[in-house]
Enzyme design. Structure first.
Site, PDB file in Angstrom:
ATOM      1  N   ARG A  74      88.700  87.686 121.378  1.00  0.00           N
ATOM      2  CA  ARG A  74      89.859  87.897 120.501  1.00  0.00           C
ATOM      3  C   ARG A  74      90.846  88.859 121.170  1.00  0.00           C
ATOM      4  NH1 ARG A  74      85.042  88.224 118.308  1.00  0.00           N
ATOM      5  NH2 ARG A  74      84.478  87.031 116.459  1.00  0.00           N
TER       6      ARG A  74
ATOM      7  N   ARG B 117      80.056  66.420 106.284  1.00  0.00           N
ATOM      8  CA  ARG B 117      81.468  66.101 106.071  1.00  0.00           C
ATOM      9  C   ARG B 117      82.376  67.230 106.536  1.00  0.00           C
ATOM     10  NH1 ARG B 117      82.506  65.079  99.882  1.00  0.00           N
ATOM     11  NH2 ARG B 117      84.550  64.518 100.716  1.00  0.00           N
TER      12      ARG B 117
ATOM     13  N   ASP C 203      86.454  61.440  98.746  1.00  0.00           N
ATOM     14  CA  ASP C 203      85.232  60.733  98.358  1.00  0.00           C
ATOM     15  C   ASP C 203      85.529  59.245  98.354  1.00  0.00           C
ATOM     16  OD1 ASP C 203      83.756  63.025  98.089  1.00  0.00           O
ATOM     17  OD2 ASP C 203      84.091  63.209  95.915  1.00  0.00           O
ATOM     18  N   GLU C 204      84.491  58.439  98.506  1.00  0.00           N
ATOM     19  CA  GLU C 204      84.692  56.993  98.611  1.00  0.00           C
ATOM     20  C   GLU C 204      85.249  56.366  97.342  1.00  0.00           C
ATOM     21  OE1 GLU C 204      80.900  55.247  99.314  1.00  0.00           O
ATOM     22  OE2 GLU C 204      80.029  55.953  97.430  1.00  0.00           O
ATOM     23  N   ASP C 205      85.074  57.023  96.192  1.00  0.00           N
ATOM     24  CA  ASP C 205      85.529  56.445  94.927  1.00  0.00           C
ATOM     25  C   ASP C 205      86.813  57.097  94.412  1.00  0.00           C
ATOM     26  OD1 ASP C 205      84.420  58.873  94.430  1.00  0.00           O
ATOM     27  OD2 ASP C 205      83.087  58.217  92.813  1.00  0.00           O
TER      28      ASP C 205
ATOM     29  N   GLU D  96      78.790  71.157  98.380  1.00  0.00           N
ATOM     30  CA  GLU D  96      79.514  71.422  99.621  1.00  0.00           C
ATOM     31  C   GLU D  96      80.983  71.716  99.351  1.00  0.00           C
ATOM     32  OE1 GLU D  96      80.375  67.192  98.846  1.00  0.00           O
ATOM     33  OE2 GLU D  96      78.632  68.503  98.617  1.00  0.00           O
ATOM     34  N   ASP D  97      81.547  71.108  98.302  1.00  0.00           N
ATOM     35  CA  ASP D  97      82.945  71.356  97.968  1.00  0.00           C
ATOM     36  C   ASP D  97      83.153  72.764  97.422  1.00  0.00           C
ATOM     37  OD1 ASP D  97      81.427  70.779  95.763  1.00  0.00           O
ATOM     38  OD2 ASP D  97      82.795  69.292  94.912  1.00  0.00           O
TER      39      ASP D  97
END
Length: 741
Positions: free
Chosen positions: A435, A543, A559-561, A647-648
């Site tokens: 850094r 993810r 999400d897939e839906d 996870e969200d």
């Protein structure tokens, strides 16, 4: 004749002058001597203007560091230091074995803690330090992997009069087969030396070990090798810690009292000169400088004429009230150079005014302290009031804001103090991937900036504003797929078409987490952007793993839906472009404190307030993928994978911990529905599982426990398109589709 009279007159004048000197001066001196002999006092001649007795606020540096009654000179102290620390010229290049750290590349920085001997507990503070190391991402139980070694023996208190003092350290340390004269070892210390001089003596030879020490003297500090740490109490929190006291946009920046101090006064010994002089600047109005000599067992035997008055004045003011209402706080040295007042002042946003000559300030290698403190001189105490009076309001506000940034980033918990120490050493070992000063001294602080991701400021979302740059104009969509593809009418097919039509979409990545193998590319619909299918290894946390295929700064997690319109995607992306350091999306959730259960709660009720935006439809910066995988401990990611949940929520915790800000919710059509699972699949929607909501409640509390506090921030802020829901012609609206039910 006239000349003779002149000579006679001059002779008489000379005789008179001699007689006056004899009787007016000589007799007076003899009388003073006689009186002095009767009283047993030593008679001193008339003092010169430089006499320090007349100017108690001024003293020589050697006096202040040595103390009354001590004959130890600076040369003697230096000889004593070099006698104890024979490797006083150590530098990383000469006393550190880099090969131990570079065997595994960037993952080679591992820290091993020697096991404690049976029956040896150590102090509470040292247990906290070892716990912080043990829970860090650098800890290893295998000494063969270690780059750095930490003793299991408590070395914090090396005052021989202390109950925490551990004797015979030299013999015990030499018994360690990996000691090797201290090479690649890290020794923590808070208190060194003992009455009356409180020298730097630790009572054992540290050899070539790196010293992480409080109250370090610049004379003995080995630049680029040792690490100066703050003095902290045994009650300092293990994790999290309290937030600073400065409320955002506090105006005016000045408080009721200009300058304050309240603490012990030492009547004798080292450090007494500095604190004995503090009463000279006290006026009881805008400057409050209070001391008490009521401490220690024998204070009454040694008290002076000022003690009783000082003790009465001391009781008139409450210390916490002074902290809350003072602009500047004096931080004079105590017996040692450091003081507990330093961290207390930082937290209170009371600008520290240091009176501790020769003190190497904590983490001085990386922190620019001139932006947060005022360094005074013990010998020029009487100049301090005029100095702080001259500081303008803008400068005061800047100093106070910087105290809060430093407190929150590096000092609010033992965890942060220990991790900062380790990160400084790691930056020295891997200097080519380290850094810079700006990263250490700007929000969010060095601990949350991982140089392995990048060493360029423009690659991190929280520096865009200060650098005057904007993020890229495209995004990568990542769709999390858990259901096998059995029909062309599944929601994921429509979602692909909607997202690919966005003019800002660069590519689409499908993260395949289904039990069945992914279908052939021919099964997916044709689209104007590249489509990639990657194996998620059936881990929910995958993810958020770093993916080299992500070439854009913006990531759209889906999400897939998820049911969206292209215009909704475009609007959310434009909002994210203005807030690239935050999560920007649609489905909101919230947390709350449940006083009955004495725990945090989680709710999905639609209200005006929220603290979470679900990543089933949200934009964020790709750096958070790297931070999620390399900053968070494996235990939290394992919890997510084990439950296939949360996870969200964890990503929201992480981003809010970095920014100290809430996510941003954007306008949406209110037709989100929990769709049934596709026909022919055995999987059901996660919310259909009765344990789903309970797991999320438990996750919130587990995450808050690891962070040590609740980083989520509530908000009622929602961004809508211009003219959204206004009673005007639809032709005038850019995102008119958003208003259709």
């Amino acid at each position: 004749m006239q000349a003779r009279k002149k000579y006679v007159l001059l002779g008489l004048c000379a005789c008179c002058w001699l007689l006056l000197f004899y009787w007016g001066g000589g007799v007076q001196v003899r009388l003073l001597k006689l009186l002095g002999q009767q009283r047993g006092d030593v008679v001193r001649p008339w003092p010169d203007w430089t006499d320090r007795v007349l100017l108690p606020g001024y003293a020589q540096l050697e006096e202040l560091q040595t103390g009354p009654g001590s004959a130890e000179s600076p040369r003697q102290r230096h000889q004593a230091w070099t006698g104890i620390y024979k490797d006083s010229r150590c530098r990383m290049e000469t006393c550190f074995d880099f090969t131990r750290c570079r065997r595994r590349g960037r993952d080679g920085f591992r820290v091993y803690v020697y096991p404690s001997e049976k029956g040896e507990r150590g102090s509470e503070s040292y247990r906290k330090i070892l716990t912080s190391i043990g829970e860090s991402r650098y800890y290893t139980t295998d000494p063969r992997e270690a780059c750095l070694f930490v003793l299991g023996i408590d070395t914090l208190d090396r005052d021989q009069l202390s109950g925490q003092f551990v004797p015979n350290l030299d013999d015990r340390i030499k018994g360690y087969p990996l000691w090797n004269e201290g090479q690649n070892h890290l020794i923590f210390n808070l208190y060194s030396g003992t009455w009356p001089n409180y020298t730097e003596d630790l009572g054992f030879n540290i050899g070539q070990a790196i010293l992480a020490k409080a109250s370090l003297n610049t004379e003995h500090f080995r630049p680029g090798f040792d690490v100066s740490i703050p003095l902290f109490s045994k009650d300092h929190p293990q994790k999290g810690g309290e937030r600073g006291w400065l409320v955002r946009n506090t105006v005016p920046p000045r408080r009721k009292y200009l300058l304050m101090f309240k603490g012990k006064r030492y009547l004798t010994g080292i450090g007494s000169d500095t604190r004995n002089a503090l009463h000279h600047i006290h006026n009881g109005k805008d400057i409050v400088s209070l001391t008490t000599c009521r401490h220690g067992k024998d204070w009454e035997k040694h008290k002076d004429a000022r003690c009783d008055h000082d003790n009465l004045e001391y009781e008139r003011f409450d210390y916490q009230e002074l902290l809350h209402n003072s602009t500047f706080c004096l931080v004079p040295r105590g017996r040692r150079l450091g003081s507990f007042r330093f961290l207390e002042s930082l937290q209170a946003a009371c600008v520290p005014v240091l009176l501790s000559n020769g003190w190497e300030l904590p983490f001085s290698d990386v922190i620019q302290w001139n932006q947060a403190v005022i360094e005074g001189d013990e010998r020029l105490l009487l100049q301090v009031p005029s100095t702080v009076h001259a500081v303008g309001n803008e400068r005061v506000l800047a100093l106070r804001q910087r105290t809060q940034m430093l407190w929150d980033a590096y000092f609010s918990s033992v965890d942060k103090i220990v991790l900062t120490t380790l990160e400084i050493i790691k930056d020295r070992v891997f200097s080519h991937v380290s850094r810079n000063k700006y990263m250490w001294n700007a929000l969010p602080g060095g601990l949350l900036v991982l140089p392995e991701y990048s060493t360029h400021l423009a690659h991190f979302p929280f520096y865009y504003l200060s650098l005057g740059v904007s993020p890229g104009q495209e995004f990568t969509a990542i769709i999390h797929a858990v259901s096998p593809l059995v029909s062309q009418s599944q929601p994921i097919m429509k979602l692909l078409q909607v997202v690919s039509k966005s003019k800002y979409c660069s590519q689409i990545i499908i993260l395949w987490n289904s039990e069945k193998p992914p279908p052939h590319r021919s099964k997916w619909p044709p689209m104007p952007v590249p489509l990639t299918v990657t194996d998620g290894r059936r881990k929910t946390s995958s993810r958020f793993l770093p993916n080299v295929a992500i070439e854009t700064e913006a990531v759209l997690s889906l999400d897939e839906d998820t049911v969206l319109l292209t215009s909704e995607v475009n609007f959310a992306f434009m909002v994210w472009m203005s807030f690239p350091e935050r999560i920007v999306g649609y489905p909101p959730r919230s947390h709350f404190w449940d006083p009955v259960k004495n725990a945090w709660g989680y709710t999905s009720k639609w209200t005006n307030e929220y603290s979470i935006v679900l990543t089933g439809a949200a934009f964020y910066h790709r750096y958070y993928h790297y931070l999620f995988s390399h900053y968070l401990p494996p235990s939290l990611r394992a919890l997510v994978d084990r439950t296939s949940n949360c996870e969200d929520i964890l990503m929201n915790f992480l981003v809010s911990a970095v920014t100290h800000l809430p996510p941003i919710k954007v306008a949406q059509r209110k037709q989100y529905k929990e769709l049934p699972s596709p026909q022919g699949t055995k999987m059901s929607a996660p919310w259909a599982n009765p344990e789903h909501f309970t797991q999320r409640q438990e996750c919130v509390n587990s995450f808050a426990s690891w962070f040590g506090y609740m980083p989520l921030v509530h908000s009622q802020f929602r961004l809508d398109p211009l003219l959204f829901k206004d009673q005007v012609s639809v032709l005038r609206k850019k995102y008119k589709d958003l208003e259709h039910a």
